[in-house]
Design a protein around this motif. Structure first.
Motif, PDB file in Angstrom:
ATOM      1  N   ARG A   1       0.856  -1.187   0.000  1.00  0.00           N
ATOM      2  CA  ARG A   1       0.000   0.000   0.000  1.00  0.00           C
ATOM      3  C   ARG A   1       0.888   1.230   0.000  1.00  0.00           C
ATOM      4  NH1 ARG A   1      -4.585   0.528   4.530  1.00  0.00           N
ATOM      5  NH2 ARG A   1      -5.335  -1.293   3.378  1.00  0.00           N
ATOM      6  N   PHE A   2       0.636   2.140  -0.929  1.00  0.00           N
ATOM      7  CA  PHE A   2       1.473   3.336  -1.002  1.00  0.00           C
ATOM      8  C   PHE A   2       0.636   4.560  -1.366  1.00  0.00           C
ATOM      9  CE2 PHE A   2       1.725   0.966  -4.974  1.00  0.00           C
ATOM     10  CZ  PHE A   2       1.378   1.921  -5.928  1.00  0.00           C
ATOM     11  N   PHE A   3       1.182   5.734  -1.021  1.00  0.00           N
ATOM     12  CA  PHE A   3       0.488   7.000  -1.249  1.00  0.00           C
ATOM     13  C   PHE A   3       1.449   7.963  -1.920  1.00  0.00           C
ATOM     14  CE2 PHE A   3      -0.819  11.278  -0.136  1.00  0.00           C
ATOM     15  CZ  PHE A   3      -2.201  11.250  -0.237  1.00  0.00           C
ATOM     16  N   PHE A   4       1.103   8.423  -3.128  1.00  0.00           N
ATOM     17  CA  PHE A   4       1.951   9.367  -3.858  1.00  0.00           C
ATOM     18  C   PHE A   4       1.538  10.788  -3.504  1.00  0.00           C
ATOM     19  CE2 PHE A   4       2.612  12.035  -7.685  1.00  0.00           C
ATOM     20  CZ  PHE A   4       4.005  12.025  -7.686  1.00  0.00           C
ATOM     21  N   ALA A   5       2.451  11.536  -2.872  1.00  0.00           N
ATOM     22  CA  ALA A   5       2.150  12.904  -2.444  1.00  0.00           C
ATOM     23  C   ALA A   5       2.813  13.949  -3.330  1.00  0.00           C
ATOM     24  CB  ALA A   5       2.577  13.107  -0.996  1.00  0.00           C
ATOM     25  N   GLY A   6       3.655  13.533  -4.275  1.00  0.00           N
ATOM     26  CA  GLY A   6       4.264  14.465  -5.212  1.00  0.00           C
ATOM     27  C   GLY A   6       5.210  15.451  -4.548  1.00  0.00           C
ATOM     28  N   PHE A   7       5.113  16.717  -4.951  1.00  0.00           N
ATOM     29  CA  PHE A   7       5.968  17.776  -4.414  1.00  0.00           C
ATOM     30  C   PHE A   7       5.303  18.417  -3.196  1.00  0.00           C
ATOM     31  CE2 PHE A   7       7.303  17.542  -8.853  1.00  0.00           C
ATOM     32  CZ  PHE A   7       8.680  17.547  -8.720  1.00  0.00           C
ATOM     33  N   LEU A   8       6.067  18.629  -2.154  1.00  0.00           N
ATOM     34  CA  LEU A   8       5.562  19.252  -0.929  1.00  0.00           C
ATOM     35  C   LEU A   8       5.648  20.776  -1.018  1.00  0.00           C
ATOM     36  CD1 LEU A   8       7.232  16.828   1.608  1.00  0.00           C
ATOM     37  CD2 LEU A   8       4.762  17.187   1.368  1.00  0.00           C
ATOM     38  N   PRO A   9       4.872  21.502  -0.205  1.00  0.00           N
ATOM     39  CA  PRO A   9       4.939  22.970  -0.191  1.00  0.00           C
ATOM     40  C   PRO A   9       6.335  23.458   0.204  1.00  0.00           C
ATOM     41  CG  PRO A   9       3.006  22.196   1.002  1.00  0.00           C
ATOM     42  CD  PRO A   9       3.847  20.987   0.733  1.00  0.00           C
ATOM     43  N   ARG A  10       6.701  24.627  -0.289  1.00  0.00           N
ATOM     44  CA  ARG A  10       8.020  25.191   0.017  1.00  0.00           C
ATOM     45  C   ARG A  10       8.028  25.947   1.343  1.00  0.00           C
ATOM     46  NH1 ARG A  10      11.726  25.720  -4.140  1.00  0.00           N
ATOM     47  NH2 ARG A  10      11.083  24.809  -6.125  1.00  0.00           N
ATOM     48  N   GLU A  11       6.943  26.660   1.623  1.00  0.00           N
ATOM     49  CA  GLU A  11       6.893  27.500   2.822  1.00  0.00           C
ATOM     50  C   GLU A  11       6.826  26.620   4.072  1.00  0.00           C
ATOM     51  OE1 GLU A  11       5.556  29.623   6.064  1.00  0.00           O
ATOM     52  OE2 GLU A  11       3.971  28.569   4.972  1.00  0.00           O
TER      53      GLU A  11
ATOM     54  N   GLU B   1      17.659  14.977  -9.347  1.00  0.00           N
ATOM     55  CA  GLU B   1      16.314  14.988  -8.780  1.00  0.00           C
ATOM     56  C   GLU B   1      16.104  13.737  -7.921  1.00  0.00           C
ATOM     57  OE1 GLU B   1      14.264  17.624  -9.161  1.00  0.00           O
ATOM     58  OE2 GLU B   1      16.007  18.490 -10.169  1.00  0.00           O
ATOM     59  N   TYR B   2      15.391  13.903  -6.809  1.00  0.00           N
ATOM     60  CA  TYR B   2      15.205  12.815  -5.848  1.00  0.00           C
ATOM     61  C   TYR B   2      13.766  12.311  -5.792  1.00  0.00           C
ATOM     62  CZ  TYR B   2      19.812  13.373  -3.716  1.00  0.00           C
ATOM     63  OH  TYR B   2      21.164  13.404  -3.497  1.00  0.00           O
ATOM     64  N   CYS B   3      13.648  11.022  -5.534  1.00  0.00           N
ATOM     65  CA  CYS B   3      12.393  10.421  -5.085  1.00  0.00           C
ATOM     66  C   CYS B   3      12.619  10.005  -3.638  1.00  0.00           C
ATOM     67  CB  CYS B   3      12.027   9.187  -5.914  1.00  0.00           C
ATOM     68  SG  CYS B   3      11.516   9.545  -7.588  1.00  0.00           S
TER      69      CYS B   3
ATOM     70  N   ALA C   1       0.353   3.877   4.865  1.00  0.00           N
ATOM     71  CA  ALA C   1       0.930   3.465   3.586  1.00  0.00           C
ATOM     72  C   ALA C   1       2.342   4.021   3.452  1.00  0.00           C
ATOM     73  CB  ALA C   1       0.055   3.975   2.440  1.00  0.00           C
ATOM     74  N   THR C   2       3.134   3.395   2.627  1.00  0.00           N
ATOM     75  CA  THR C   2       4.442   3.945   2.280  1.00  0.00           C
ATOM     76  C   THR C   2       4.216   5.224   1.489  1.00  0.00           C
ATOM     77  OG1 THR C   2       5.392   1.713   2.175  1.00  0.00           O
ATOM     78  CG2 THR C   2       6.599   3.470   1.068  1.00  0.00           C
ATOM     79  N   LEU C   3       4.969   6.274   1.807  1.00  0.00           N
ATOM     80  CA  LEU C   3       4.758   7.597   1.209  1.00  0.00           C
ATOM     81  C   LEU C   3       5.808   7.894   0.147  1.00  0.00           C
ATOM     82  CD1 LEU C   3       4.041   9.523   4.534  1.00  0.00           C
ATOM     83  CD2 LEU C   3       2.366   8.574   2.938  1.00  0.00           C
ATOM     84  N   LEU C   4       5.368   8.445  -0.979  1.00  0.00           N
ATOM     85  CA  LEU C   4       6.254   8.745  -2.100  1.00  0.00           C
ATOM     86  C   LEU C   4       6.237  10.244  -2.393  1.00  0.00           C
ATOM     87  CD1 LEU C   4       5.046   5.925  -4.540  1.00  0.00           C
ATOM     88  CD2 LEU C   4       6.816   5.775  -2.788  1.00  0.00           C
ATOM     89  N   PHE C   5       7.430  10.831  -2.537  1.00  0.00           N
ATOM     90  CA  PHE C   5       7.549  12.259  -2.806  1.00  0.00           C
ATOM     91  C   PHE C   5       8.589  12.506  -3.891  1.00  0.00           C
ATOM     92  CE2 PHE C   5       6.550  11.603   1.653  1.00  0.00           C
ATOM     93  CZ  PHE C   5       5.504  12.468   1.894  1.00  0.00           C
ATOM     94  N   TYR C   6       8.457  13.642  -4.571  1.00  0.00           N
ATOM     95  CA  TYR C   6       9.494  14.150  -5.456  1.00  0.00           C
ATOM     96  C   TYR C   6      10.138  15.355  -4.774  1.00  0.00           C
ATOM     97  CZ  TYR C   6       7.568  11.428  -9.384  1.00  0.00           C
ATOM     98  OH  TYR C   6       7.142  10.416 -10.216  1.00  0.00           O
ATOM     99  N   GLU C   7      11.449  15.516  -4.928  1.00  0.00           N
ATOM    100  CA  GLU C   7      12.128  16.661  -4.324  1.00  0.00           C
ATOM    101  C   GLU C   7      13.365  17.045  -5.122  1.00  0.00           C
ATOM    102  OE1 GLU C   7      12.027  19.488  -3.114  1.00  0.00           O
ATOM    103  OE2 GLU C   7      11.109  18.820  -1.226  1.00  0.00           O
TER     104      GLU C   7
ATOM    105  N   HIS D   1       4.911  21.935   7.180  1.00  0.00           N
ATOM    106  CA  HIS D   1       4.647  21.220   8.428  1.00  0.00           C
ATOM    107  C   HIS D   1       3.176  20.807   8.533  1.00  0.00           C
ATOM    108  CE1 HIS D   1       8.332  21.556  11.084  1.00  0.00           C
ATOM    109  NE2 HIS D   1       8.712  22.078   9.930  1.00  0.00           N
ATOM    110  N   GLU D   2       2.286  21.645   8.041  1.00  0.00           N
ATOM    111  CA  GLU D   2       0.869  21.297   8.057  1.00  0.00           C
ATOM    112  C   GLU D   2       0.597  20.095   7.160  1.00  0.00           C
ATOM    113  OE1 GLU D   2      -1.326  24.755   6.987  1.00  0.00           O
ATOM    114  OE2 GLU D   2      -1.148  25.696   8.964  1.00  0.00           O
ATOM    115  N   GLU D   3       1.232  20.097   5.986  1.00  0.00           N
ATOM    116  CA  GLU D   3       1.060  18.985   5.047  1.00  0.00           C
ATOM    117  C   GLU D   3       1.593  17.688   5.642  1.00  0.00           C
ATOM    118  OE1 GLU D   3       0.019  17.495   1.091  1.00  0.00           O
ATOM    119  OE2 GLU D   3      -0.436  19.353   2.147  1.00  0.00           O
TER     120      GLU D   3
END
Length: 277
Positions: free
Chosen positions: A126-136, A212-214, A152-158, A141-143
């Motif tokens: 089970r995984f959750f793709f969250a993409g790019f996080l907010p910069r501010e 670029e990182y995942c 689920a395992t969380l996936l991000f781009y950074e 922190h809210e996100e």
């Protein structure tokens, strides 16, 4: 017909035979970055007409593409790398095509997030793709607080410029979870660094980020594991106050407490309101 065509995420051999054939047979290719796509088309000797479709021209370009599709044209949509529609406006074109009764055909290919997931060594059930996080910082922190109890395992781009700050923020909000830092997928210097947040932050101090990182992050304990939770003996009010003492504003503190407990922020608000009453 609208074809969604996967393109290489690094190595040109990521390209499938079907993708090449589809691009050759299309009447138009809609590309996120025409300069980048033109290099790909030149390499595979594809002479199909190219049109720009990206975040800044999606409304005007999208209308024109829908018109062409409605008239019977075959349009292939591509992104800079990987599958179109992932962290780009492709889904909006798909939605408009579906509304117009136009056939949408996937031509699968490489995807950075899923490629990182399967080599991470973390759970893939089970995984959750969250993409790019907010910069501010506050929004970041809210996100993260909202994602704290996702089972689920969380996936991000950074980007390489922000990856260390993002990891530090994750460490602060979630504790010292396991993570895989995956970069330069399918390229010559592909690398996967696995460990805890602390271990990966130490690695980045010795090896400055490049490419670029995942980020693949292990799932949290979630609301089901409250026996060892630091807040289990606190009331809701005390839980919120603890975050306020750490510098969070009232709204953010309530959101983080809600994420810890696996409830909605409205539940926290109602509980605080009833206490006042």
């Amino acid at each position: 017909m609208l074809f969604l065509v996967g393109t290489p995420i690094g190595n040109l051999e990521d390209m499938t035979f079907r993708a090449v054939q589809t691009l050759k047979e299309a009447d138009w290719i809609a590309a996120e970055d025409t300069r980048q796509t033109r290099k790909l088309l030149t390499h595979f000797d594809i002479g199909t007409r190219l049109v720009s479709y990206h975040e800044h021209n999606k409304e005007a370009s999208g209308r024109e593409l829908i018109r062409l599709l409605a008239e019977g044209a075959k349009v292939a949509l591509v992104s800079d790398a990987g599958l179109p529609g992932i962290s780009d406006p492709g889904y909006e074109l798909v939605r408009e095509a579906v509304e117009e009764g136009i056939a949408v055909i996937p031509v699968p290919g490489a995807n950075a997030a899923l490629s990182a997931l399967i080599i991470s060594g973390l759970p893939t059930d089970r995984f959750f793709f969250a993409g790019f996080l907010p910069r501010e910082r506050r929004k970041l922190h809210e996100e993260l607080a909202g994602l704290a109890s996702v089972p689920a395992t969380l996936l991000f781009y950074e980007s390489p410029h922000r990856v260390a700050k993002t990891l530090a923020a994750m460490r602060e909000v979630w504790g010292n979870r396991r993570v895989a830092l995956v970069r330069e997928l399918t390229k010559r210097y592909e690398e996967a660094v696995r460990g805890t947040f602390d271990e990966c932050l130490a690695h980045l101090e010795e090896h400055p980020p490049l490419g670029e990182y995942c980020l693949v992050v292990d799932r949290g304990e979630g609301a089901a594991s409250t026996e060892e939770a630091w807040w289990k003996d606190l009331s809701v009010a005390e839980h919120v106050e603890r975050y306020e003492e750490q510098g969070e504003d009232r709204k953010s503190a309530m959101k983080r407490a809600a994420a810890d407990r696996g409830v909605s922020k409205r539940d926290i608000y109602n509980e605080l309101l009833s206490r006042k009453g």
